[in-house]
Design a protein around this motif. Structure first.
Motif, mmCIF file in Angstrom:
data_model
loop_
_atom_site.group_PDB
_atom_site.id
_atom_site.type_symbol
_atom_site.label_atom_id
_atom_site.label_comp_id
_atom_site.label_asym_id
_atom_site.label_seq_id
_atom_site.Cartn_x
_atom_site.Cartn_y
_atom_site.Cartn_z
ATOM 1 N N UNK A 1 0.858 -1.182 0.000
ATOM 2 C CA UNK A 1 0.000 0.000 0.000
ATOM 3 C C UNK A 1 0.895 1.233 0.000
ATOM 4 N N UNK A 2 0.272 2.381 -0.065
ATOM 5 C CA UNK A 2 1.006 3.626 0.084
ATOM 6 C C UNK A 2 1.513 3.707 1.519
ATOM 7 N N UNK A 3 2.783 3.989 1.679
ATOM 8 C CA UNK A 3 3.386 4.099 3.000
ATOM 9 C C UNK A 3 2.579 5.001 3.927
ATOM 10 N N UNK A 4 2.071 6.107 3.374
ATOM 11 C CA UNK A 4 1.391 7.083 4.205
ATOM 12 C C UNK A 4 -0.017 6.653 4.618
ATOM 13 N N UNK A 5 -0.473 5.505 4.123
ATOM 14 C CA UNK A 5 -1.746 4.956 4.587
ATOM 15 C C UNK A 5 -1.591 4.142 5.864
ATOM 16 N N UNK A 6 -0.339 3.908 6.266
ATOM 17 C CA UNK A 6 -0.090 3.144 7.481
ATOM 18 C C UNK A 6 -0.036 4.066 8.690
ATOM 19 N N UNK A 7 -0.277 3.469 9.846
ATOM 20 C CA UNK A 7 -0.191 4.195 11.110
ATOM 21 C C UNK A 7 0.060 3.167 12.203
#
Length: 246
Positions: A131-137
């Motif tokens: 996925x897009x890295x920035x969709x992770x948390x």
């Protein structure tokens, strides 16, 4: 990674003048065309040399690999008894990692991330997110005692670098030890990636919250970089730890 709107450039850093950006599609095309000169078939020499700076004599460390591709370093660390969570925008490298190391895995969807997937080893020690890295948390992947960043900081579009730093900080446990490799060169000769990340840029991004220690600097110019028009290509590795809250 996507060039995200609303992420201000670092006006104080010279490498912010590197205007070139790469989209998710650009990175996927690299994998589809096997244009993956950034991949190494061996354990990174910096990781081999400074692995205890990452682990600090701890056992069963949970380690994050941003923009992991099919890095063989992941297998090396899990063989030591640690767990690995990686992320990449293209599933080709993630699947090839499991297949090339003969590691059984399962594929699962990510309900909270549109089109997101995670590939998990059946032994439970490796989880690779597509996925897009920035969709992770941290609510999705938790927090980490170690981060190995061999090629993410230098691959993130410079305009997204502040956002990337904020994400990394949010994923660090209090005792996290973050190893990051940077590249320094004349940005007038080459536009990246890998993008130039100076010591000053690292300090601007992380210095307020973290202790930053340069562990080693080497001249990394090889035949690979010479076509870029470079006469100098410095690689550095830094150990980054959170400052005490007291």
């Amino acid at each position: 990674m996507n060039n995200s709107p609303g992420s201000p450039q670092l006006k104080t850093n010279s490498e912010a003048t590197q205007k070139r950006t790469l989209s998710e599609k650009d990175w996927i095309n690299k994998w589809e065309k096997n244009n993956i000169g950034f991949h190494q078939n061996h354990i990174h020499t910096f990781l081999e040399e400074f692995v205890n700076d990452l682990l600090n004599n701890r056992k069963q460390v949970n380690i994050f690999f941003p923009l992991c591709g099919k890095a063989v370093d992941m297998k090396w660390l899990t063989d030591m008894g640690h767990t690995v969570v990686g992320v990449d925008v293209c599933e080709i490298g993630l699947k090839e990692f499991f297949e090339e190391h003969n590691i059984p895995y399962v594929e699962e969807s990510l309900p909270d991330i549109p089109d997101g997937k995670v590939f998990k080893s059946t032994c439970g020690h490796i989880s690779l997110y597509c996925c897009n890295l920035f969709n992770l948390s941290s609510s999705v992947i938790g927090k980490f005692g170690g981060i190995w960043d061999r090629g993410a900081m230098v691959a993130i579009n410079p305009c997204d670098r502040e956002r990337y730093a904020e994400l990394i900080l949010s994923l660090m446990e209090d005792d996290c030890r973050y190893l990051v490799v940077t590249s320094v060169y004349d940005i007038k000769s080459y536009g990246g990636p890998p993008f130039c990340v100076t010591d000053a840029a690292l300090e601007t991004l992380l210095g307020l919250s973290c202790n930053i220690q340069c562990l080693k600097s080497v001249e990394g110019l090889t035949e690979k970089q010479k076509p870029w028009g470079l006469s100098h290509y410095e690689e550095k590795i830094f150990l980054i730890t959170l400052k005490s809250k007291s």
